[in-house]
Motif scaffolding. Structure first.
Motif, PDB file in Angstrom:
ATOM      1  N   THR A  93       0.823  -1.226   0.000  1.00  0.00           N
ATOM      2  CA  THR A  93       0.000   0.000   0.000  1.00  0.00           C
ATOM      3  C   THR A  93       0.850   1.266   0.000  1.00  0.00           C
ATOM      4  N   GLY A  94       2.179   1.089  -0.060  1.00  0.00           N
ATOM      5  CA  GLY A  94       3.088   2.226  -0.107  1.00  0.00           C
ATOM      6  C   GLY A  94       3.353   2.868   1.232  1.00  0.00           C
ATOM      7  N   GLU A  95       2.965   2.183   2.348  1.00  0.00           N
ATOM      8  CA  GLU A  95       3.147   2.757   3.678  1.00  0.00           C
ATOM      9  C   GLU A  95       4.479   2.367   4.309  1.00  0.00           C
ATOM     10  N   SER A  96       5.238   1.476   3.656  1.00  0.00           N
ATOM     11  CA  SER A  96       6.501   1.006   4.233  1.00  0.00           C
ATOM     12  C   SER A  96       7.684   1.548   3.454  1.00  0.00           C
ATOM     13  N   SER A  97       8.801   1.726   4.172  1.00  0.00           N
ATOM     14  CA  SER A  97      10.029   2.206   3.519  1.00  0.00           C
ATOM     15  C   SER A  97      10.857   1.038   2.965  1.00  0.00           C
ATOM     16  N   TYR A  98      10.416  -0.202   3.195  1.00  0.00           N
ATOM     17  CA  TYR A  98      11.138  -1.378   2.712  1.00  0.00           C
ATOM     18  C   TYR A  98      10.540  -1.873   1.401  1.00  0.00           C
ATOM     19  N   SER A  99      11.393  -2.447   0.541  1.00  0.00           N
ATOM     20  CA  SER A  99      10.903  -3.033  -0.707  1.00  0.00           C
ATOM     21  C   SER A  99      10.417  -4.454  -0.461  1.00  0.00           C
ATOM     22  N   VAL A 100       9.574  -4.955  -1.374  1.00  0.00           N
ATOM     23  CA  VAL A 100       9.054  -6.319  -1.262  1.00  0.00           C
ATOM     24  C   VAL A 100      10.201  -7.331  -1.302  1.00  0.00           C
TER      25      VAL A 100
END
Length: 307
Positions: A195-202
């Motif tokens: 949802t774009g709420e995290s600073s980490y990549s998948v």
């Protein structure tokens, strides 16, 4: 007439331990006891070992007849096949032209003699040479009995081992709890990433999850192993007194015992004996009796008597 079937029934019958059977096992009646529970357990163990279905894992001699001391637990060090006993006649021609022959008992590699595999060991080994090497090991083990610890000290040593085992289990339990919590947080973070709420990549999160899962799996395996070892140690504490008494009695009677008795003592003492080229011998002690040697350095005897 005592047929083999009748003798087998007598050996297996719990009545001689003071137990009556009337559909259900009765409480033990000491007045009827003719043999100890330890003796009964040993009888059942030997009978079980000698069944055909246990041929591959057997290390108890099928019979005590014959002139060879080792049987049941002796193997080829090269192919792992069982060594069998054979009678072999060697013939020679003397310098004066007369013939001379001698009968010898030899251990024979079953696999090599029947070309069942590409074994690079010897086909046969002289019985007296192998048996004498094992006798040296046994005598050195038993000669140390004067300095052996009392069974109470051995029990205390085993309990200390159990305490160390439990401490290791607690450590892995704590690590598992932490890693499982980390895994939950990382899995929740995956949703935030989408949802774009995290600073980490998948990709970063997926790699971190794989590492944590591998660590959890490894810890679970080690924890299971530690629990299995704890159960073995617990059983060892329960069995240590009868096993210790048996070991002491063997030490006292071994040199004067008949070959049949010596053969059974060797079967119980050694889990596996391997013989290789040039009579290189490796003997692995049964874990039950190894503990009695480790307390006064007896484990080193295996290395001293090899070769």
């Amino acid at each position: 007439m005592f047929t083999s079937i009748k003798v087998n029934r007598i050996l297996r019958d719990p009545f001689y331990c003071g137990r009556l059977e009337d559909g259900t096992t009765s409480p033990q009646l000491e007045a009827l006891r003719l043999r100890s529970d330890d003796t009964y357990d040993q009888i059942l163990y030997i009978l079980e070992q000698r069944q055909n279905k246990n041929e591959e894992k057997r290390h108890i001699a099928l019979q005590t007849r014959g002139q060879a001391m080792l049987s049941g637990n002796i193997f080829c060090a090269h192919c792992g096949g069982r060594l069998t006993t054979i009678r072999y006649r060697d013939s020679y021609i003397r310098a004066d032209g007369t013939k001379y022959s001698v009968d010898q008992i030899k251990y024979c590699c079953y696999h090599k003699s029947r070309k069942l595999c590409q074994c690079d060991g010897q086909t046969t080994y002289r019985v007296e040479r192998v048996d004498e090497s094992i006798m040296q090991i046994i005598r050195k083990m038993f000669s140390g009995m004067d300095g052996a610890p009392e069974e109470e000290k051995l029990q205390a040593a085993l309990k200390r081992q159990m305490a160390g085992n439990r401490a290791a289990q607690k450590k892995f339990d704590r690590e598992l709890i932490k890693d499982r919590e980390r895994l939950k947080k990382l899995q929740l973070e995956i949703g935030k990433t989408l949802t774009g709420e995290s600073s980490y990549s998948v990709d970063d999160l997926s790699q971190a999850i794989r590492i944590i899962k591998a660590r959890i799996k490894d810890a679970e395996i080690k924890l299971t192993q530690l629990k299995d070892e704890e159960e073995q140690e617990r059983q060892g504490i329960e069995q240590i007194t009868p096993a210790y008494d048996r070991f002491k009695s063997w030490a006292e009677e071994f040199d004067t015992a008949a070959l049949e008795q010596q053969k059974m003592i060797a079967c119980h003492l050694f889990k596996r004996i391997e013989v290789g080229r040039d009579y290189q011998i490796k003997a692995e002690l049964n874990m039950t009796y190894k503990q009695f040697c480790s307390e006064w350095g007896g484990n080193n005897l295996l290395g001293e008597a090899i070769g």
